[in-house]
Design a protein around this motif. Structure first.
Motif, short mmCIF file in Angstrom:
data_model
loop_
_atom_site.label_atom_id
_atom_site.label_comp_id
_atom_site.label_asym_id
_atom_site.label_seq_id
_atom_site.Cartn_x
_atom_site.Cartn_y
_atom_site.Cartn_z
N VAL A 275 0.87 -1.18 0.00
CA VAL A 275 0.00 0.00 0.00
C VAL A 275 0.90 1.23 0.00
CG1 VAL A 275 -1.92 -1.19 1.12
CG2 VAL A 275 -0.17 -0.08 2.53
N GLY A 276 0.32 2.40 -0.24
CA GLY A 276 1.12 3.62 -0.33
C GLY A 276 1.32 4.26 1.03
N THR A 277 2.56 4.69 1.32
CA THR A 277 2.84 5.41 2.56
C THR A 277 3.69 6.62 2.19
OG1 THR A 277 5.00 4.50 3.17
CG2 THR A 277 3.07 3.13 3.65
N PRO A 278 3.90 7.55 3.15
CA PRO A 278 4.73 8.73 2.84
C PRO A 278 6.14 8.34 2.40
CG PRO A 278 3.53 9.06 4.88
CD PRO A 278 3.29 7.63 4.48
N THR A 292 -2.56 -3.61 9.98
CA THR A 292 -1.20 -3.12 10.16
C THR A 292 -0.43 -3.15 8.84
OG1 THR A 292 -0.35 -5.29 10.75
CG2 THR A 292 -1.10 -3.89 12.56
N VAL A 293 0.54 -2.23 8.80
CA VAL A 293 1.37 -2.05 7.61
C VAL A 293 2.82 -1.99 8.10
CG1 VAL A 293 1.93 -0.43 5.75
CG2 VAL A 293 -0.46 -0.78 6.41
N THR A 306 -2.36 5.10 1.89
CA THR A 306 -3.32 4.97 0.79
C THR A 306 -3.39 3.51 0.39
OG1 THR A 306 -2.80 7.20 0.04
CG2 THR A 306 -3.96 5.77 -1.50
N ILE A 307 -4.54 2.91 0.66
CA ILE A 307 -4.71 1.48 0.40
C ILE A 307 -4.71 1.23 -1.11
CG2 ILE A 307 -6.15 -0.55 0.83
CD1 ILE A 307 -5.04 0.75 3.36
N TRP A 308 -5.49 2.01 -1.83
CA TRP A 308 -5.49 1.95 -3.28
C TRP A 308 -5.99 3.28 -3.82
CZ3 TRP A 308 -10.63 2.59 -4.45
CH2 TRP A 308 -11.58 1.94 -3.64
N PRO A 310 -5.38 6.79 -6.77
CA PRO A 310 -4.36 7.69 -7.28
C PRO A 310 -3.76 8.53 -6.15
CG PRO A 310 -6.53 8.60 -7.70
CD PRO A 310 -6.74 7.27 -7.03
N GLY A 311 -2.52 8.93 -6.30
CA GLY A 311 -1.86 9.76 -5.30
C GLY A 311 -0.38 9.81 -5.57
N GLU A 312 0.37 10.24 -4.59
CA GLU A 312 1.81 10.38 -4.78
C GLU A 312 2.58 9.40 -3.93
OE1 GLU A 312 0.23 13.73 -3.86
OE2 GLU A 312 -0.42 13.57 -5.95
N GLN A 313 1.95 8.34 -3.51
CA GLN A 313 2.61 7.43 -2.57
C GLN A 313 2.97 6.09 -3.20
OE1 GLN A 313 -0.13 7.30 0.78
NE2 GLN A 313 0.76 9.16 1.62
N HIS A 314 3.02 6.04 -4.52
CA HIS A 314 3.33 4.79 -5.22
C HIS A 314 2.35 3.69 -4.84
CE1 HIS A 314 6.93 6.70 -6.64
NE2 HIS A 314 7.17 7.08 -5.40
N GLU A 315 1.13 4.09 -4.54
CA GLU A 315 0.13 3.10 -4.22
C GLU A 315 -0.34 2.44 -5.52
OE1 GLU A 315 -0.31 6.44 -3.41
OE2 GLU A 315 -0.93 6.65 -5.48
N ARG A 316 -1.14 1.42 -5.36
CA ARG A 316 -1.57 0.66 -6.51
C ARG A 316 -3.06 0.88 -6.71
NH1 ARG A 316 0.48 -4.99 -5.82
NH2 ARG A 316 0.73 -4.85 -8.06
N SER A 317 -3.57 0.38 -7.83
CA SER A 317 -4.99 0.60 -8.11
C SER A 317 -5.81 -0.49 -7.43
CB SER A 317 -5.24 0.56 -9.62
OG SER A 317 -5.11 -0.76 -10.09
#
Ligand SMILES: *Cc1c(COP(=O)(O)O)cnc(C)c1O
Length: 347
Positions: A275-278, A292-293, A306-308, A310-317
């Protein structure tokens, strides 16, 4: 607080991409299941502002709500089996009604008589999916009966439609042959359905001969690509929603979020996705009442995961995550609990 953040500008961009791709065919935006979990009101208002004139509501209650919200003039298609009372409500609210069996045809004709005006109907042929629809061998009798109701002013047959699997081109081609034959037989019975509609997202975009007059598109307008299929970039769409959850506690090598399986996060995702984190992607370790992550340097309560989406955290769809547990992106989207607030950018 955990939220589903929906970007309505991205919705409009996807709608434009789909409209651009389907050429002369009209777009029906499918908004069943609370607009695939994105929120019926904001999604349908924005789509309406963007010029969408057909909405696929599925059930009569949702269709009636849309009629109240968007006013007369727009076309609202419903196709869920319904009681006699609900069908009358559909006629009164001027909904376009999909009919997939002989008993419903009689019930709609009766509801029209009670409501005092003709129902606009779309007759559904079963082209092989066996999910509602009149079987080809029963179709000639069915369309003749529909024509009788049309002549007496009970109904107006404006459409013939079906739904296909969109899983294999060969199967879809067979379905299309059945569909074309059904249109032929409807004409032979004296009907003149102006609206022929067969395809959902996938066939609408990739198979021009499946578009006919109207395409019913949900997933692609929400930026949800098909599992195992082409990428968002290839389709010219992007995800419109991000599921975001703040860190509640940091504990050594893991952080806990205020989001869990009771909020609709599938527990099977644990250990299978990032998932996406800072600090970039991190493993989703556990999904339970809390989840937990894997931690990152400087992780602090209030940081957003960010679980899924768009964003800036390299998260996935949503579809990326869905593929890891052998399901589809739509399932992740519609499972987000209605108790999780939706927030809107571009409203
Ligand atoms: C859900 C649905 C659609 C839209 O399907 P997508 O793949 O999300 O575009 C179209 N038609 C019918 C009958 C549906 O139930």
């Amino acid at each position: 607080m955990t939220e589903l953040r929906v970007d309505l500008d991205a919705l409009e961009a996807n709608i434009d991409a789909v409209r651009g791709a389907v050429g002369a065919a009209d777009l029906m935006l499918v908004v069943k299941d609370d607009a695939y979990g994105h929120g019926l009101g904001p999604v349908s208002r924005r789509a309406h502002d963007a010029g969408v004139r057909w909405f696929g509501a599925y059930d009569i209650e949702t269709g009636s709500e849309l009629r109240r919200a968007l006013g007369p003039g727009i076309r609202i298609f419903v196709w869920m089996a319904a009681s006699d009372g609900a069908l009358e409500q559909a006629v009164v609210n001027d909904l376009d009604i999909g009919i997939g069996d002989a008993a419903t045809l009689e019930a709609v004709a009766a509801a029209s008589a009670r409501a005092g005006h003709a129902a606009r109907v779309h007759l559904k042929i079963d082209t092989g999916l066996h999910r509602n629809g009149v079987r080809p061998e029963e179709w000639p009798l069915f369309v003749r009966r529909a024509r009788e109701h049309e002549v007496t002013g009970r109904i107006e047959v404006v459409g013939v439609w079906s739904h296909i699997a969109e899983a294999s081109d060969a199967e879809d081609d067979l379905a299309r042959a059945v569909f074309d034959n059904a249109i032929h037989e409807a004409s032979a019975a004296g009907l003149s359905p102006r609206l022929r509609h067969l395809s959902a997202s996938a066939a609408s975009m990739t198979r021009p001969e499946f578009r006919y007059d109207l395409v019913r598109v949900g997933a692609f307008c929400y930026g949800i690509r098909p599992a195992g299929g082409p990428s968002e970039a290839e389709l010219g769409i992007r995800p419109i929603a991000a599921l975001r959850s703040p860190v509640t506690t940091v504990d050594g090598d893991r952080v806990t979020m205020g989001l869990g399986c009771l909020d609709g996060l599938p527990s099977a995702l644990a250990g299978r996705v990032t998932v996406g984190t800072p600090a970039g992607p991190r493993s989703l370790l556990e999904v339970g009442i809390e989840s937990t992550v894997e931690s990152w340097p400087g992780a602090a309560a209030g940081d957003i995961v960010t679980i899924w989406g768009p964003g800036e955290q390299h998260e996935r769809s949503a579809t990326d995550l869905a593929e890891a547990i052998a399901t589809i992106g739509e399932e992740l989207a519609v499972r987000v609990s209605p108790l999780i607030p939706r927030s809107y950018a571009g409203e």
